[in-house]
Design a protein around this motif. Structure first.
Motif, short mmCIF file in Angstrom:
data_model
loop_
_atom_site.label_atom_id
_atom_site.label_comp_id
_atom_site.label_asym_id
_atom_site.label_seq_id
_atom_site.Cartn_x
_atom_site.Cartn_y
_atom_site.Cartn_z
N MET A 269 0.81 -1.21 0.00
CA MET A 269 0.00 0.00 0.00
C MET A 269 0.85 1.27 0.00
SD MET A 269 -2.87 1.27 2.75
CE MET A 269 -1.66 1.89 3.92
N THR A 270 1.98 1.25 0.70
CA THR A 270 2.79 2.45 0.84
C THR A 270 3.76 2.67 -0.31
OG1 THR A 270 4.35 1.19 2.19
CG2 THR A 270 2.67 2.45 3.36
N ALA A 449 7.84 5.58 6.37
CA ALA A 449 8.31 5.72 4.99
C ALA A 449 7.16 6.04 4.05
CB ALA A 449 9.03 4.44 4.55
N GLY A 450 6.02 5.37 4.25
CA GLY A 450 4.87 5.61 3.38
C GLY A 450 4.30 7.00 3.51
N ILE A 451 4.26 7.51 4.75
CA ILE A 451 3.65 8.83 4.99
C ILE A 451 4.59 9.97 4.62
CG2 ILE A 451 2.75 10.37 6.79
CD1 ILE A 451 1.75 7.83 8.25
N PHE A 452 5.86 9.88 5.03
CA PHE A 452 6.76 11.02 4.91
C PHE A 452 7.71 10.95 3.71
CE2 PHE A 452 5.77 10.81 9.50
CZ PHE A 452 5.16 12.05 9.63
N ILE A 453 8.00 9.75 3.21
CA ILE A 453 8.95 9.64 2.09
C ILE A 453 8.20 9.40 0.78
CG2 ILE A 453 10.90 8.34 1.15
CD1 ILE A 453 11.77 7.75 4.01
N TYR A 454 7.43 8.34 0.73
CA TYR A 454 6.73 8.01 -0.52
C TYR A 454 5.40 8.75 -0.66
CZ TYR A 454 10.23 4.38 -0.98
OH TYR A 454 11.42 3.72 -1.10
N ARG A 455 4.91 9.29 0.45
CA ARG A 455 3.64 10.05 0.43
C ARG A 455 2.53 9.27 -0.29
NH1 ARG A 455 4.54 15.23 2.14
NH2 ARG A 455 6.71 15.87 2.21
N GLN A 456 2.51 7.96 0.00
CA GLN A 456 1.53 7.07 -0.62
C GLN A 456 0.92 6.23 0.49
OE1 GLN A 456 2.90 4.96 -4.11
NE2 GLN A 456 1.42 3.30 -3.79
N GLY A 460 -7.98 5.19 3.82
CA GLY A 460 -9.22 4.45 3.59
C GLY A 460 -9.00 2.95 3.45
N ARG A 461 -7.78 2.54 3.08
CA ARG A 461 -7.48 1.12 2.92
C ARG A 461 -7.01 0.48 4.22
NH1 ARG A 461 -3.42 0.06 -1.83
NH2 ARG A 461 -3.79 -2.06 -1.07
N LEU A 462 -6.75 1.30 5.24
CA LEU A 462 -6.15 0.76 6.46
C LEU A 462 -7.08 -0.21 7.18
CD1 LEU A 462 -3.71 0.73 8.30
CD2 LEU A 462 -4.65 2.71 9.51
N TYR A 463 -8.36 0.17 7.33
CA TYR A 463 -9.29 -0.72 8.04
C TYR A 463 -9.46 -2.06 7.31
CZ TYR A 463 -13.59 -2.57 10.05
OH TYR A 463 -14.52 -3.39 10.63
N PRO A 464 -9.69 -2.07 5.98
CA PRO A 464 -9.76 -3.38 5.30
C PRO A 464 -8.48 -4.20 5.46
CG PRO A 464 -10.66 -1.67 3.89
CD PRO A 464 -10.04 -0.98 5.06
N ILE A 465 -7.32 -3.54 5.48
CA ILE A 465 -6.07 -4.27 5.67
C ILE A 465 -6.02 -4.89 7.06
CG2 ILE A 465 -3.60 -3.89 6.07
CD1 ILE A 465 -3.59 -2.05 3.65
N LEU A 466 -6.46 -4.16 8.08
CA LEU A 466 -6.47 -4.69 9.44
C LEU A 466 -7.40 -5.89 9.55
CD1 LEU A 466 -6.55 -1.32 11.43
CD2 LEU A 466 -4.64 -2.94 11.33
#
Length: 619
Positions: A269-270, A449-456, A460-466
């Motif tokens: 995802m990230t 890394a996903g939030i601050f480096i790749y910004r991806q 909305g996908r976090l809950y389905p992933i959990l």
């Protein structure tokens, strides 16, 4: 890892839609919260101990309490969503009407198993209530109540599925058949109790094999066979089944299962997986067979992060397959290579099978992580040689070569992603975190890394992933729990002593023992998959390996690599069908193309058997 389609395939009628929504709220929301809590609790323990030198004595205890609830809620979710692992090969060969009836029979079998767990689960709660945890001083009955609650919820879901998706005639005929079979066995109980170990063939080969062939999920196949064996051939109370399930599912090491599954979903995802693939493609994309080499290299790297084979393939295939098809590759060939790369990378840490081996045999997780790298490299080189000869005439005239500037830019972009496998392994080897805790370090690293480096980072996908993490983990852990109960029954029967004597006397000494073991684990990997096979036979065979002079890490690598071959070998290997589903290719298009790849991997397996240094040289 392959999961079944829904237990039954007919649409859900409206009268029970409310029940289904209620089950979502009751199970999915708490399970998602528990995945987050486990991550936070274990990571807090690492930070407190390593950075502040102030260990939190209660973190492992609380994590263990919550873990059993997560496992059982996940198993319930997997049942509701039809994601328990099973063999669907024979079902796919049936006509729709016959398949519907067999699916109903499988659901009735699930109902029978969980119904028979209810009273033993209550007794186990009562027995454990007097036990209190040392740090938090909680009643242990509150922890083991998860099994009883899970059994009640699974019973409700299975009954609802019968009402929703089966006709009255199908249900009645299946109930009559099961009742007749149970009645016949009960009538024959005096005879069965005189048969000794022949009962092992009847229940653990015959009944398990029949249930698996009929598409009953593997965990429930193990469970119903174990209960049948204990009720009809012994005087042991059924509480032993729940007790063994509790023991099998409560190893703190196994908490790495949901956390690594969660990590595997996050790297896709990230954008970390895509960054790795893009960099490797810039290096090799212009050479003949270059993208095939990229797929192998990417699977090697990603397998070291996610721990979930389905997540590995799902992260890599969508990024590479479109360009590979554009260059003329046949889709069946691509899926065959994807399957082989999945088999090749089974020993790469932090493989869930390696973690399970450590949990059930006591082999050092750190040693297994170290020993798994070279065997997979041998498999990757074997596949690379085959690709070289297959693709040596590929036309690359229209494929541009990336400039050094482009390669350098992609390397910088991919550097945080490429560093993750090394971060995970270094943290374990240096003792910063345990094999369980290290997954939380990977999760936090990937989130940052996903939030601050790749910004991806798609919130909305976090809950389905959990929820997906809880479901897959519950399916795996229920297999481990039921397989642990089945392994106890096998051990108490004296089968383990007979197996030890048989395997110890195999002709050829160590080499003969390793070759027979490789063949056996290939078959088991095809039918049962790696984790249940290891839970059943690991505690029996690893002591034999030590007795005949085989290093336990070397034996683990032979077993895991062999199970990888079986897992991805058609017609029974469920990993092969998972690869087909991910590649969106009909299995018959890849069936004949996968054998050359599996053939060179078999040669790689023989090399691993013959050269122990490949497994233990860096220990």
């Amino acid at each position: 890892m392959n999961t079944s389609d829904d237990i039954l395939t007919r649409s859900t009628p409206r009268p029970l839609a409310f029940f289904d929504r209620a089950m979502v709220f009751v199970t999915e929301v708490p399970a998602a919260i528990l995945v987050v809590l486990e991550t936070v609790i274990l990571f807090a323990g690492v930070v407190s101990r390593y950075i502040f030198d102030a260990p939190l004595t209660w973190t492992d205890e609380l994590a263990s309490i919550l873990f059993l609830w997560l496992a059982m809620l996940g198993a319930v979710i997997a049942l509701r969503r039809g994601e328990h692992m099973r063999l669907a090969t024979f079902l796919n060969w049936m006509s729709p009407a016959r398949r519907a009836w067999v699916e109903t029979l499988g659901t009735c079998t699930v109902v029978l198993f969980v119904a028979m767990l209810l009273l033993p689960s209550y007794d186990h709660i009562v027995d454990q209530w007097i036990v209190t945890t040392p740090a938090l001083e909680w009643h242990d009955g509150a922890r083991v109540a998860a099994i009883g609650v899970g059994a009640v919820l699974m019973l409700a879901i299975a009954l609802a599925r019968l009402l929703e998706r089966s006709s009255a005639a199908e249900v009645v005929s299946c109930v009559v058949l099961i009742a007749a079979l149970a009645g016949a066995l009960w009538f024959l109980k005096p005879v069965l109790m005189t048969l000794g170990n022949i009962n092992l063939l009847i229940f653990f080969v015959g009944l398990v094999g029949l249930c698996v062939a009929l598409g009953v999920p593997i965990a429930f196949s193990f469970g119903i066979a174990t209960i049948g064996y204990l009720v009809l051939t012994t005087t042991a109370p059924l509480t032993i089944v729940v007790n063994r399930m509790d023991e099998g599912m409560s190893h703190i090491i196994l908490l790495a299962v949901p956390l690594f599954v969660f990590l595997g979903a996050l790297i896709e995802m990230t954008g970390l997986a895509r960054a790795m693939v893009d960099f490797l493609a810039s290096l090799l994309g212009h050479v003949r067979g270059g993208l095939q080499y990229v797929l192998l290299g990417a699977m090697y790297l990603v397998s070291g992060i996610s721990g979930s084979k389905a997540a590995d393939m799902a992260a890599i295939a969508p990024a590479l397959f479109p360009e590979m098809k554009r260059r003329g590759a046949q889709e069946g060939e691509l899926v065959a290579l994807l399957s082989a790369s999945g088999a090749m990378s089974e020993t790469i840490p932090p493989s869930l099978v390696l973690i399970t081996i450590g949990a059930v045999t006591g082999v050092s997780i750190s040693a297994l992580f170290t020993g798994g790298l070279l065997p997979a490299l041998v498999g990757m080189l074997a596949l690379g040689i085959l690709i070289y000869f297959q693709m040596r005439h590929e036309d690359m005239s229209g494929v541009p070569r990336a400039t050094w500037g482009q390669i350098g830019k992609l390397f910088l972009i991919s550097l945080p992603a490429l560093a993750l496998p090394f971060v995970i392994r270094t943290v374990v080897v240096e003792g910063v975190a345990t094999a369980t805790e290290v997954s939380t370090v990977g999760v936090v690293y990937t989130l940052l890394a996903g939030i601050f480096i790749y910004r991806q980072f798609d919130w909305g996908r976090l809950y389905p992933i959990l929820v997906g993490t809880a479901s897959l983990s519950g399916a795996i852990l229920l297999i481990i729990g039921c397989a642990t109960a089945m392994a106890w029954a096998l051990t108490q029967s004296g089968f383990s002593r007979s197996l030890v004597e048989l395997m110890t006397n195999v002709p050829g000494g160590k080499t003969g023992f390793l070759l027979i073991s490789a063949l056996m684990f290939t078959i088991l990997g095809s039918v049962l998959e790696g984790i249940p096979a290891i839970v059943l036979f690991g505690p029996l065979l690893f002591p034999v390996a030590r007795a005949v002079g085989v290093h336990e890490v070397h034996y683990a690598m032979v077993a895991v690599f062999a199970m990888g071959l079986g897992l991805f070998a058609p017609p029974f290997g469920v990993g092969f069908y998972a690869a087909c589903a991910i590649g969106k290719v009909e299995p018959d298009k890849a069936f004949s193309r996968v054998w050359p790849y599996l053939g060179v991997l078999f040669i790689a397996l023989l090399i691993i058997v013959a050269i122990p240094w490949l497994s233990i040289g860096f220990l």
